[in-house]
Design a protein around this motif. Structure first.
Motif, PDB file in Angstrom:
ATOM      1  N   GLU A   1     -24.626  19.551  -6.435  1.00  9.57           N
ATOM      2  CA  GLU A   1     -23.817  18.730  -7.340  1.00  9.57           C
ATOM      3  C   GLU A   1     -23.461  19.526  -8.592  1.00  9.57           C
ATOM      4  N   LEU A   2     -24.422  20.313  -9.081  1.00 12.05           N
ATOM      5  CA  LEU A   2     -24.201  21.119 -10.282  1.00 12.05           C
ATOM      6  C   LEU A   2     -23.338  22.342  -9.991  1.00 12.05           C
ATOM      7  N   ASP A   3     -23.510  22.915  -8.791  1.00 15.68           N
ATOM      8  CA  ASP A   3     -22.784  24.131  -8.425  1.00 15.68           C
ATOM      9  C   ASP A   3     -22.530  24.118  -6.922  1.00 15.68           C
ATOM     10  N   GLU A   4     -21.357  23.654  -6.534  1.00 16.40           N
ATOM     11  CA  GLU A   4     -21.037  23.508  -5.114  1.00 16.40           C
ATOM     12  C   GLU A   4     -20.883  24.846  -4.402  1.00 16.40           C
ATOM     13  N   THR A   5     -20.867  25.956  -5.181  1.00 16.65           N
ATOM     14  CA  THR A   5     -20.733  27.288  -4.585  1.00 16.65           C
ATOM     15  C   THR A   5     -22.086  27.977  -4.396  1.00 16.65           C
ATOM     16  N   HIS A   6     -23.174  27.288  -4.678  1.00 14.10           N
ATOM     17  CA  HIS A   6     -24.507  27.887  -4.622  1.00 14.10           C
ATOM     18  C   HIS A   6     -24.912  28.069  -3.143  1.00 14.10           C
ATOM     19  N   ALA A   7     -24.667  29.281  -2.625  1.00 21.18           N
ATOM     20  CA  ALA A   7     -24.873  29.543  -1.193  1.00 21.18           C
ATOM     21  C   ALA A   7     -26.325  29.337  -0.765  1.00 21.18           C
ATOM     22  N   ASP A   8     -27.259  29.771  -1.579  1.00 23.59           N
ATOM     23  CA  ASP A   8     -28.668  29.639  -1.196  1.00 23.59           C
ATOM     24  C   ASP A   8     -29.102  28.175  -1.140  1.00 23.59           C
ATOM     25  N   ALA A   9     -28.577  27.355  -2.055  1.00 24.38           N
ATOM     26  CA  ALA A   9     -28.897  25.924  -2.012  1.00 24.38           C
ATOM     27  C   ALA A   9     -28.285  25.274  -0.775  1.00 24.38           C
TER      28      ALA A   9
ATOM     29  N   LYS B   1     -20.847  26.336   5.255  1.00 25.13           N
ATOM     30  CA  LYS B   1     -20.428  26.301   3.844  1.00 25.13           C
ATOM     31  C   LYS B   1     -21.073  27.445   3.063  1.00 25.13           C
ATOM     32  N   ALA B   2     -22.340  27.731   3.372  1.00 27.77           N
ATOM     33  CA  ALA B   2     -23.038  28.827   2.693  1.00 27.77           C
ATOM     34  C   ALA B   2     -22.354  30.160   2.986  1.00 27.77           C
ATOM     35  N   VAL B   3     -21.995  30.376   4.245  1.00 23.30           N
ATOM     36  CA  VAL B   3     -21.338  31.626   4.634  1.00 23.30           C
ATOM     37  C   VAL B   3     -19.934  31.723   4.028  1.00 23.30           C
ATOM     38  N   LYS B   4     -19.285  30.582   3.894  1.00 22.26           N
ATOM     39  CA  LYS B   4     -17.967  30.589   3.255  1.00 22.26           C
ATOM     40  C   LYS B   4     -18.076  31.066   1.818  1.00 22.26           C
ATOM     41  N   GLN B   5     -19.128  30.637   1.134  1.00 25.94           N
ATOM     42  CA  GLN B   5     -19.321  31.055  -0.254  1.00 25.94           C
ATOM     43  C   GLN B   5     -19.837  32.491  -0.339  1.00 25.94           C
ATOM     44  N   GLN B   6     -20.665  32.885   0.639  1.00 23.59           N
ATOM     45  CA  GLN B   6     -21.255  34.229   0.640  1.00 23.59           C
ATOM     46  C   GLN B   6     -21.233  34.768   2.067  1.00 23.59           C
ATOM     47  N   PRO B   7     -20.143  35.464   2.428  1.00 24.63           N
ATOM     48  CA  PRO B   7     -19.967  35.899   3.820  1.00 24.63           C
ATOM     49  C   PRO B   7     -21.106  36.756   4.370  1.00 24.63           C
TER      50      PRO B   7
END
Length: 217
Positions: free
Chosen positions: A164-172, A195-201
């Motif tokens: 919720e705070l950071d939708e780009t947080h791949a590890d979360a 979604k995690a891979v999209k943020q951090q391939p």
């Protein structure tokens, strides 16, 4: 505005040479004021001059051995140099001298993590999250600590808060996916891994999770 205050403002603006000049003058004019030494040490720390920073923190403590910010500064340097036992002692001293910020709770908790003691880290990371409600990293480390201690159910809403705070947080995203996989909800887990891979391939764990789940389908 005093030279000390102006020097601090220059630090906040990244004007390191101007900050150094004014902080040096502030120390010369008030050599018995420990705050000047602490702020000059902060500047040296930012610039990576750790040995000199330590000497200025220690000078501040010679003038005031209850100065919590000096202990905190020494703790951060010990942490950066992987001297975790010393860092723990300095953060604890800062807290005993009255420092109760979310940052000191986070650093003490994270120091315990580095010392492989998640059980002792947990309450400090929890308090850090409570004090820094908008700090995604504090929340994430608390959730991760819960998960490592097998409190998976309790970790789930924490990882959700991080996203919720950071939708780009791949590890979360990845770790929330692991929680869903643990709950045998492979569809939701797969969605989160993607979604995690999209943020951090190059997120290896998420990529591996995708392969495993797709093989099961």
């Amino acid at each position: 505005m005093s030279k000390l205050e102006q020097g601090i403002q220059f630090m906040q603006e990244g004007k390191w040479e101007d900050a150094a000049k004014l902080l040096t003058e502030a120390i010369q004019e008030e050599p018995k004021n420990p705050i000047g030494y602490v702020n000059f040490a902060n500047l040296l720390d930012v610039l990576g001059e750790y040995e000199r920073a330590v000497s200025f923190y220690k000078k501040a403590l010679e003038l005031d051995d209850k100065l919590a910010t000096a202990y905190y500064g020494l703790g951060t340097i010990c942490y950066e140099q992987e001297q975790y036992d010393d860092a723990k002692r300095m953060f604890e001293k800062a807290m005993s001298c009255g420092l109760q910020s979310g940052d000191v709770y986070f650093m003490l908790g994270f120091t315990y993590v580095q010392l492989d003691n998640d059980r002792l880290a947990l309450p400090y990371l929890q308090r850090a999250m409570e004090l820094n409600e908008q700090d995604a990293e504090a929340a994430f480390q608390y959730g991760l600590c819960l998960a490592r201690l097998n409190h998976v159910k309790e970790a789930k809403p924490v990882f959700e808060k991080v996203i919720e705070l950071d939708e780009t947080h791949a590890d979360a995203l990845y770790n929330l996916g692991v929680v869903y996989a643990f709950e045998e909800n492979g569809e939701k887990a797969l969605e989160l891994f993607k979604k995690a891979v999209k943020q951090q391939p190059d997120h290896f764990l998420a990529g591996n999770g995708i392969r495993l789940l797709e093989q099961e389908q």
